[in-house]
Design a protein around this motif. Structure first.
Motif, mmCIF file in Angstrom:
data_model
loop_
_atom_site.group_PDB
_atom_site.id
_atom_site.type_symbol
_atom_site.label_atom_id
_atom_site.label_comp_id
_atom_site.label_asym_id
_atom_site.label_seq_id
_atom_site.Cartn_x
_atom_site.Cartn_y
_atom_site.Cartn_z
ATOM 1 N N GLU A 7 -42.437 -30.687 28.006
ATOM 2 C CA GLU A 7 -41.751 -30.168 29.191
ATOM 3 C C GLU A 7 -41.519 -31.270 30.210
ATOM 4 O O GLU A 7 -40.447 -31.362 30.807
ATOM 5 C CB GLU A 7 -42.556 -29.030 29.819
ATOM 6 N N GLU A 10 -38.790 -33.573 28.951
ATOM 7 C CA GLU A 10 -37.480 -32.932 29.116
ATOM 8 C C GLU A 10 -37.027 -32.992 30.567
ATOM 9 O O GLU A 10 -35.857 -33.242 30.849
ATOM 10 C CB GLU A 10 -37.549 -31.469 28.654
ATOM 11 N N LYS A 11 -37.947 -32.761 31.492
ATOM 12 C CA LYS A 11 -37.608 -32.803 32.918
ATOM 13 C C LYS A 11 -37.203 -34.222 33.321
ATOM 14 O O LYS A 11 -36.244 -34.404 34.080
ATOM 15 C CB LYS A 11 -38.791 -32.307 33.768
ATOM 16 N N LYS A 13 -35.897 -36.545 31.409
ATOM 17 C CA LYS A 13 -34.575 -36.815 30.849
ATOM 18 C C LYS A 13 -33.495 -36.098 31.653
ATOM 19 O O LYS A 13 -32.430 -36.652 31.925
ATOM 20 C CB LYS A 13 -34.523 -36.409 29.374
ATOM 21 N N GLU A 14 -33.783 -34.873 32.051
ATOM 22 C CA GLU A 14 -32.835 -34.086 32.846
ATOM 23 C C GLU A 14 -32.524 -34.801 34.167
ATOM 24 O O GLU A 14 -31.362 -34.914 34.566
ATOM 25 C CB GLU A 14 -33.462 -32.717 33.112
ATOM 26 N N ILE A 15 -33.553 -35.295 34.840
ATOM 27 C CA ILE A 15 -33.377 -36.004 36.113
ATOM 28 C C ILE A 15 -32.551 -37.272 35.904
ATOM 29 O O ILE A 15 -31.599 -37.540 36.647
ATOM 30 C CB ILE A 15 -34.748 -36.343 36.737
ATOM 31 N N CYS A 17 -30.462 -38.051 33.477
ATOM 32 C CA CYS A 17 -29.080 -37.730 33.102
ATOM 33 C C CYS A 17 -28.276 -37.230 34.293
ATOM 34 O O CYS A 17 -27.099 -37.570 34.437
ATOM 35 C CB CYS A 17 -29.048 -36.723 31.966
ATOM 36 N N GLU A 18 -28.911 -36.448 35.144
ATOM 37 C CA GLU A 18 -28.218 -35.945 36.326
ATOM 38 C C GLU A 18 -27.803 -37.102 37.235
ATOM 39 O O GLU A 18 -26.659 -37.168 37.697
ATOM 40 C CB GLU A 18 -29.140 -34.977 37.083
ATOM 41 N N GLU A 23 -24.349 -36.569 29.898
ATOM 42 C CA GLU A 23 -24.847 -35.420 29.148
ATOM 43 C C GLU A 23 -26.141 -35.856 28.459
ATOM 44 O O GLU A 23 -26.276 -37.016 28.062
ATOM 45 C CB GLU A 23 -23.824 -34.973 28.099
ATOM 46 N N GLU A 24 -27.065 -34.921 28.284
ATOM 47 C CA GLU A 24 -28.351 -35.279 27.678
ATOM 48 C C GLU A 24 -28.207 -35.825 26.270
ATOM 49 O O GLU A 24 -28.990 -36.665 25.844
ATOM 50 C CB GLU A 24 -29.321 -34.096 27.724
ATOM 51 N N ASP A 25 -27.194 -35.370 25.526
ATOM 52 C CA ASP A 25 -27.033 -35.878 24.154
ATOM 53 C C ASP A 25 -26.430 -37.284 24.124
ATOM 54 O O ASP A 25 -26.381 -37.916 23.073
ATOM 55 C CB ASP A 25 -26.224 -34.910 23.286
ATOM 56 N N GLU A 54 -40.355 -35.151 42.190
ATOM 57 C CA GLU A 54 -40.568 -34.088 41.198
ATOM 58 C C GLU A 54 -42.022 -34.000 40.745
ATOM 59 O O GLU A 54 -42.594 -32.925 40.631
ATOM 60 C CB GLU A 54 -39.663 -34.320 39.988
#
Length: 83
Positions: A7, A10-11, A13-15, A17-18, A23-25, A54
């Motif tokens: 988790e 993932e968070k 990577k999300e940050i 990428c944003e 895009e995450e991929d 975060e």
């Protein structure tokens, strides 16, 4: 069910990428932010600040040199947070 570590990863990577507007991929564990995704040093500082907020950690700016890809960012955040 994802583990806490998954988790967090993932968070993170999300940050990233944003902030990099990707895009995450498009981003792999080892793709380089600057060379592969045209990120500049300002984006790196944005990433660092967002991760600190975060995860409620303090990351020394000298660690930016290691934060060149997702793998490096995960390691730095984990060390800073004591995970």
């Amino acid at each position: 069910m994802p583990t806490l570590t998954e988790e967090r990863a993932e968070k993170i990577k999300e940050i990233v990428c944003e902030i990099l507007e990707l895009e995450e991929d498009e981003v792999t564990e080892t793709s380089l932010f600057r060379e592969d995704h045209d990120a500049d040093s300002l984006r790196a500082i944005e990433i660092l600040a967002s991760l600190e907020k975060e995860f409620k950690v303090v990351i020394d700016q000298s660690e930016l040199a290691r934060m060149v890809n997702i793998k490096g960012v995960n390691e730095v955040v984990a060390e800073s947070a004591g995970w």
